[in-house]
Design a protein around this motif. Structure first.
Motif, PDB file in Angstrom:
ATOM      1  N   MET A  77       0.936  -1.126   0.008  1.00  6.39           N
ATOM      2  CA  MET A  77      -0.065  -0.055   0.004  1.00  6.39           C
ATOM      3  C   MET A  77       1.039   1.212  -0.073  1.00  6.39           C
ATOM      4  O   MET A  77       1.788   1.183   0.690  1.00  6.39           O
ATOM      5  CB  MET A  77      -1.022   0.002   1.242  1.00  6.39           C
ATOM      6  CG  MET A  77      -1.846   1.096   1.155  1.00  6.39           C
ATOM      7  SD  MET A  77      -3.411   1.022   2.479  1.00  6.39           S
ATOM      8  CE  MET A  77      -2.791   0.001   3.665  1.00  6.39           C
ATOM      9  N   PHE A  78       0.471   2.237  -0.772  1.00 10.94           N
ATOM     10  CA  PHE A  78       1.260   3.489  -1.022  1.00 10.94           C
ATOM     11  C   PHE A  78       0.441   4.498  -0.389  1.00 10.94           C
ATOM     12  O   PHE A  78      -0.420   5.076  -1.123  1.00 10.94           O
ATOM     13  CB  PHE A  78       1.564   3.515  -2.622  1.00 10.94           C
ATOM     14  CG  PHE A  78       2.298   2.553  -3.053  1.00 10.94           C
ATOM     15  CD1 PHE A  78       3.812   2.639  -3.310  1.00 10.94           C
ATOM     16  CD2 PHE A  78       1.848   1.389  -3.656  1.00 10.94           C
ATOM     17  CE1 PHE A  78       4.564   1.558  -3.957  1.00 10.94           C
ATOM     18  CE2 PHE A  78       2.694   0.347  -4.254  1.00 10.94           C
ATOM     19  CZ  PHE A  78       3.979   0.353  -4.189  1.00 10.94           C
ATOM     20  N   GLY A  79       1.160   5.076   0.619  1.00 13.36           N
ATOM     21  CA  GLY A  79       0.345   6.377   1.144  1.00 13.36           C
ATOM     22  C   GLY A  79       0.716   7.384   0.106  1.00 13.36           C
ATOM     23  O   GLY A  79       1.803   7.509  -0.467  1.00 13.36           O
ATOM     24  N   ARG A  80      -0.228   8.434   0.354  1.00 17.30           N
ATOM     25  CA  ARG A  80      -0.082   9.694  -0.602  1.00 17.30           C
ATOM     26  C   ARG A  80       0.174  10.819  -0.088  1.00 17.30           C
ATOM     27  O   ARG A  80       0.396  12.018  -0.847  1.00 17.30           O
ATOM     28  CB  ARG A  80      -1.481   9.700  -1.590  1.00 17.30           C
ATOM     29  CG  ARG A  80      -1.504   8.561  -2.562  1.00 17.30           C
ATOM     30  CD  ARG A  80      -2.774   8.497  -3.502  1.00 17.30           C
ATOM     31  NE  ARG A  80      -2.572   9.844  -4.088  1.00 17.30           N
ATOM     32  CZ  ARG A  80      -3.955  10.415  -4.475  1.00 17.30           C
ATOM     33  NH1 ARG A  80      -4.845   9.948  -3.931  1.00 17.30           N
ATOM     34  NH2 ARG A  80      -3.994  11.550  -5.020  1.00 17.30           N
TER      35      ARG A  80
ATOM     36  N   ALA B 204      -7.569   3.578  -1.760  1.00 16.82           N
ATOM     37  CA  ALA B 204      -7.530   2.924  -0.301  1.00 16.82           C
ATOM     38  C   ALA B 204      -7.614   3.917   0.591  1.00 16.82           C
ATOM     39  O   ALA B 204      -7.030   4.952   0.231  1.00 16.82           O
ATOM     40  CB  ALA B 204      -6.476   1.730  -0.255  1.00 16.82           C
ATOM     41  N   ALA B 205      -7.797   3.552   1.952  1.00 12.28           N
ATOM     42  CA  ALA B 205      -8.026   4.608   2.915  1.00 12.28           C
ATOM     43  C   ALA B 205      -6.923   4.031   3.793  1.00 12.28           C
ATOM     44  O   ALA B 205      -7.545   3.238   4.610  1.00 12.28           O
ATOM     45  CB  ALA B 205      -9.180   4.785   3.692  1.00 12.28           C
ATOM     46  N   GLY B 206      -5.815   4.455   3.842  1.00 10.44           N
ATOM     47  CA  GLY B 206      -4.766   3.920   4.665  1.00 10.44           C
ATOM     48  C   GLY B 206      -4.747   4.536   6.296  1.00 10.44           C
ATOM     49  O   GLY B 206      -5.116   5.831   6.385  1.00 10.44           O
ATOM     50  N   GLN B 207      -4.335   3.779   7.234  1.00 17.77           N
ATOM     51  CA  GLN B 207      -3.856   4.532   8.572  1.00 17.77           C
ATOM     52  C   GLN B 207      -2.966   3.755   9.310  1.00 17.77           C
ATOM     53  O   GLN B 207      -2.550   2.613   9.008  1.00 17.77           O
ATOM     54  CB  GLN B 207      -5.218   4.688   9.397  1.00 17.77           C
ATOM     55  CG  GLN B 207      -5.818   3.133   9.794  1.00 17.77           C
ATOM     56  CD  GLN B 207      -7.166   3.471  10.438  1.00 17.77           C
ATOM     57  OE1 GLN B 207      -7.979   4.072  10.167  1.00 17.77           O
ATOM     58  NE2 GLN B 207      -7.289   2.572  11.596  1.00 17.77           N
TER      59      GLN B 207
ATOM     60  N   SER C  16      -4.679   6.355  -0.101  1.00 15.17           N
ATOM     61  CA  SER C  16      -3.513   5.659  -0.299  1.00 15.17           C
ATOM     62  C   SER C  16      -3.926   4.810  -1.866  1.00 15.17           C
ATOM     63  O   SER C  16      -4.844   4.730  -2.222  1.00 15.17           O
ATOM     64  CB  SER C  16      -3.156   4.421   0.615  1.00 15.17           C
ATOM     65  OG  SER C  16      -2.880   4.998   1.954  1.00 15.17           O
ATOM     66  N   LYS C  17      -2.717   4.213  -2.311  1.00 15.17           N
ATOM     67  CA  LYS C  17      -3.157   3.283  -3.408  1.00 15.17           C
ATOM     68  C   LYS C  17      -2.420   1.721  -3.062  1.00 15.17           C
ATOM     69  O   LYS C  17      -1.398   1.778  -2.465  1.00 15.17           O
ATOM     70  CB  LYS C  17      -2.233   3.821  -4.974  1.00 15.17           C
ATOM     71  CG  LYS C  17      -2.598   5.173  -5.215  1.00 15.17           C
ATOM     72  CD  LYS C  17      -3.840   5.078  -5.967  1.00 15.17           C
ATOM     73  CE  LYS C  17      -4.040   6.478  -6.581  1.00 15.17           C
ATOM     74  NZ  LYS C  17      -5.339   6.212  -7.437  1.00 15.17           N
ATOM     75  N   VAL C  18      -3.371   0.763  -3.643  1.00 16.12           N
ATOM     76  CA  VAL C  18      -2.821  -0.576  -3.551  1.00 16.12           C
ATOM     77  C   VAL C  18      -2.749  -0.998  -4.947  1.00 16.12           C
ATOM     78  O   VAL C  18      -3.577  -0.657  -5.851  1.00 16.12           O
ATOM     79  CB  VAL C  18      -4.164  -1.244  -2.799  1.00 16.12           C
ATOM     80  CG1 VAL C  18      -3.922  -2.973  -3.114  1.00 16.12           C
ATOM     81  CG2 VAL C  18      -4.304  -0.927  -1.321  1.00 16.12           C
TER      82      VAL C  18
ATOM     83  N   VAL D  59       6.439   1.590   3.184  1.00 16.76           N
ATOM     84  CA  VAL D  59       5.233   1.189   2.082  1.00 16.76           C
ATOM     85  C   VAL D  59       5.067  -0.280   2.659  1.00 16.76           C
ATOM     86  O   VAL D  59       5.914  -1.214   2.907  1.00 16.76           O
ATOM     87  CB  VAL D  59       6.107   1.259   0.628  1.00 16.76           C
ATOM     88  CG1 VAL D  59       5.076   0.332  -0.183  1.00 16.76           C
ATOM     89  CG2 VAL D  59       6.260   2.451   0.198  1.00 16.76           C
ATOM     90  N   VAL D  60       3.646  -0.613   2.552  1.00 13.17           N
ATOM     91  CA  VAL D  60       3.269  -1.875   2.983  1.00 13.17           C
ATOM     92  C   VAL D  60       3.365  -2.818   1.740  1.00 13.17           C
ATOM     93  O   VAL D  60       2.716  -2.395   0.612  1.00 13.17           O
ATOM     94  CB  VAL D  60       1.734  -1.771   3.191  1.00 13.17           C
ATOM     95  CG1 VAL D  60       1.220  -3.092   3.793  1.00 13.17           C
ATOM     96  CG2 VAL D  60       1.524  -0.872   4.617  1.00 13.17           C
TER      97      VAL D  60
END
Length: 140
Positions: A1-4, A38-41, A55-57, A88-89
């Motif tokens: 998962m890429f946070g923006r 996506a909505a990351g946290q 975020s982007k997956v 980055v996940v």
């Protein structure tokens, strides 16, 4: 998962991310991928508060090459450097069952369990199932 987010604002625009995908990901995995929002946290260690960010997956069906994981790690490091990210996940899951589904099954095969045929799809793979709830897709 890429946070923006970069800091407390969105620093990675849709265009920036699209260029990153084209230059860094597609160059390493040219057979295709799927990108979704996506909505990351995550917990900010300094303040102990939950931080949220768009975020982007990116989902890739790995080709099974010896260097697959090394190429994924290169992508992660490139994103962290370019967009000043701490992490980055990356999740790698084995055991996907990929099924090639033609747009039109011959009449005698229409009752095969697990195969779904969508008339709007082109004549190459588009629908993928899995053994344990995961999913994947790619394009030509």
């Amino acid at each position: 998962m890429f946070g923006r987010n970069i800091g407390s604002r969105i620093g990675v625009s849709e265009g920036d991310f699209g260029r990153f995908v084209d230059r860094e990901i597609m160059s390493r995995f040219p057979n295709g991928l799927t990108v979704f929002n996506a909505a990351g946290q995550w917990r900010d260690e300094a303040s102990n508060k939950i931080a949220r960010e768009p975020s982007k997956v990116v989902q890739i069906v790995l080709p099974g090459q010896v260097d697959d994981i090394a190429r994924l790690n290169e992508i992660v490091e490139a994103y962290k450097r370019r967009f000043k990210q701490h992490s980055v996940v990356m999740i790698v899951r084995p055991a996907l069952r990929v099924v090639l589904v033609p747009a039109r099954l011959p009449r005698r095969n229409r009752s095969l369990p697990g195969l779904r045929c969508r008339r709007t799809l082109p004549n190459y793979l588009h629908n993928v199932g899995s053994i344990d709830g995961g999913s994947a897709s790619w394009s030509r």
